[in-house]
Design a protein around this motif. Structure first.
Motif, PDB file in Angstrom:
ATOM      1  N   THR A  83       0.737  -1.450   0.164  1.00 45.96           N
ATOM      2  CA  THR A  83      -0.185  -0.154  -0.057  1.00 45.96           C
ATOM      3  C   THR A  83       0.937   1.230   0.204  1.00 45.96           C
ATOM      4  N   LYS A  84       0.057   2.319  -0.674  1.00 44.33           N
ATOM      5  CA  LYS A  84       0.770   3.905  -0.430  1.00 44.33           C
ATOM      6  C   LYS A  84       0.042   4.717   0.933  1.00 44.33           C
ATOM      7  N   MET A 115       5.005  -1.158   1.705  1.00 49.06           N
ATOM      8  CA  MET A 115       4.710   0.564   1.777  1.00 49.06           C
ATOM      9  C   MET A 115       5.924   0.677   0.663  1.00 49.06           C
ATOM     10  N   THR A 116       4.984   1.445  -0.664  1.00 53.74           N
ATOM     11  CA  THR A 116       5.456   1.822  -1.193  1.00 53.74           C
ATOM     12  C   THR A 116       6.431   3.337  -1.072  1.00 53.74           C
ATOM     13  N   LEU A 117       7.658   3.495  -1.772  1.00 51.67           N
ATOM     14  CA  LEU A 117       8.335   5.109  -1.350  1.00 51.67           C
ATOM     15  C   LEU A 117       9.096   5.313  -2.715  1.00 51.67           C
ATOM     16  N   THR A 118       8.548   5.616  -3.176  1.00 50.35           N
ATOM     17  CA  THR A 118       9.204   5.935  -4.356  1.00 50.35           C
ATOM     18  C   THR A 118      10.768   7.520  -4.766  1.00 50.35           C
ATOM     19  N   ASP A 149       8.127  15.473  -0.636  1.00 50.29           N
ATOM     20  CA  ASP A 149       6.732  15.355  -1.092  1.00 50.29           C
ATOM     21  C   ASP A 149       6.167  16.348  -2.211  1.00 50.29           C
ATOM     22  N   ASP A 150       6.517  17.543  -2.741  1.00 53.54           N
ATOM     23  CA  ASP A 150       5.967  18.350  -3.176  1.00 53.54           C
ATOM     24  C   ASP A 150       6.094  17.355  -4.444  1.00 53.54           C
ATOM     25  N   LEU A 151       7.040  16.859  -4.893  1.00 52.40           N
ATOM     26  CA  LEU A 151       7.315  15.657  -6.302  1.00 52.40           C
ATOM     27  C   LEU A 151       6.518  14.202  -5.663  1.00 52.40           C
ATOM     28  N   CYS A 166      -1.315   9.657   0.129  1.00 53.31           N
ATOM     29  CA  CYS A 166      -0.380  10.537   1.055  1.00 53.31           C
ATOM     30  C   CYS A 166       0.635  10.399   0.871  1.00 53.31           C
ATOM     31  N   PRO A 167       1.598  11.886   1.117  1.00 47.80           N
ATOM     32  CA  PRO A 167       2.763  11.613   0.930  1.00 47.80           C
ATOM     33  C   PRO A 167       3.818  11.203   1.002  1.00 47.80           C
ATOM     34  N   THR A 168       4.905  10.845   0.823  1.00 49.06           N
ATOM     35  CA  THR A 168       6.596   9.885   1.573  1.00 49.06           C
ATOM     36  C   THR A 168       6.041  10.539   2.626  1.00 49.06           C
TER      37      THR A 168
END
Length: 288
Positions: free
Chosen positions: A104-105, A129-132, A136-138, A147-149
């Motif tokens: 999930t993200k 959990m996916t983090l890319t 946060d703006d990107l 929801c942001p990183t």
């Protein structure tokens, strides 16, 4: 949203998709690809309205194992807030003594923390959990409706505090967008602080095929002028799109994960996720 009657809910490998389609809006999503033969608009989420009834019947027939979800559709899409199909599934998984893992993200996973803890005490839970991108703006451009990183990082730390094991998907890493040392270092800092068990990273890059390629390129035109032309020139219609910095970034990834005792081998991480405890022994089942 539209509802359908499903014939079954668990795959032969214990994968489960309660929903089909997504509204997170991630610009790179492979699930948009034509190969999956989705016959409805991707954002018009298909809800398997009889999924809970089917899951109960199928769990009664299956040997104990890890039940996995999220490979095709994030189970914690916004409509889950009121439909609660995931929560109802977790209640059955706990009742019948199975384990649970999901990708999930979304911070909505914390809503079910009470059940996740109960399942983990009885059998096993692993939250993936996916983090890319650490920015946060990107993140709001790449993954606009989730929801942001920084919030996902908080979720990982909360899960750590509550004794729930976690794994991170460090992907996709998009050439000329988030494929830089600073981004990878910051994400790895988060993973180390959150004490994640493992990090999936096949390579620094992404995959594109018919269906998701067109959507991705339209978003490049919208947010990153002229970048589409560079992709077309360098990668053509290739499925695998490696970052030009793949080798150096993978070296950084391997060095930092090894130093901090984080699993980085795909097969070892899969073994960890799929291993189901049983009377002091373990059985293994492949997910998804």
């Amino acid at each position: 949203m539209h509802k359908v009657k499903a014939k079954s809910i668990l795959s032969a490998k214990n994968g489960m998709n309660l929903y089909r389609g997504c509204t997170h809006g991630c610009i790179y999503c492979d699930s948009r690809s034509d190969v999956y033969s989705m016959n409805h608009k991707f954002e018009d989420i298909e809800v398997k309205e009889n999924s809970i009834e089917l899951l109960k019947k199928e769990l009664l027939k299956r040997p104990k194992a890890m039940i996995g979800t999220g490979a095709m559709t994030d189970p914690y899409v916004p409509l889950e807030k009121h439909l609660k199909y995931v929560r109802k599934s977790l209640e059955l998984i706990y009742r019948y003594g199975f384990g649970f893992t999901c990708i999930t993200k979304s911070d909505l996973v914390l809503r079910d923390l009470d059940l996740l803890k109960k399942i983990n005490e009885k059998s096993k839970v692993v939250i993936q959990m996916t983090l890319t991108t650490a920015d946060d703006d990107l993140c709001r451009i790449l993954e606009p409706n989730v929801c942001p990183t920084s919030r996902r990082f908080e979720v990982l730390k909360i899960l750590k505090r509550e004794g729930i094991p976690t794994v991170v998907w460090l992907c996709p890493i998009l050439p000329y967008i988030n494929d830089n040392h600073e981004n990878i270092d910051k994400i790895l800092d988060m993973c180390i602080e959150a004490d994640v068990k493992g990090i999936f990273c096949y390579q620094m890059g992404l995959t594109l095929r018919d269906g998701n390629r067109e959507y991705f390129y339209s978003k490049l035109d919208e947010h990153f002028p002229d970048l589409k032309e560079r992709y077309v020139k360098e990668f053509g219609n290739s499925y695998s799109i490696p970052s030009p910095k793949n080798r150096e970034l993978m070296k950084l990834f391997k060095q930092r994960t090894f130093k901090n005792g984080i699993l980085n081998d795909t097969f070892k991480i899969l073994d960890y996720i799929t291993e189901f405890p049983s009377d002091g022994d373990s059985i293994q089942t492949t997910l998804f």
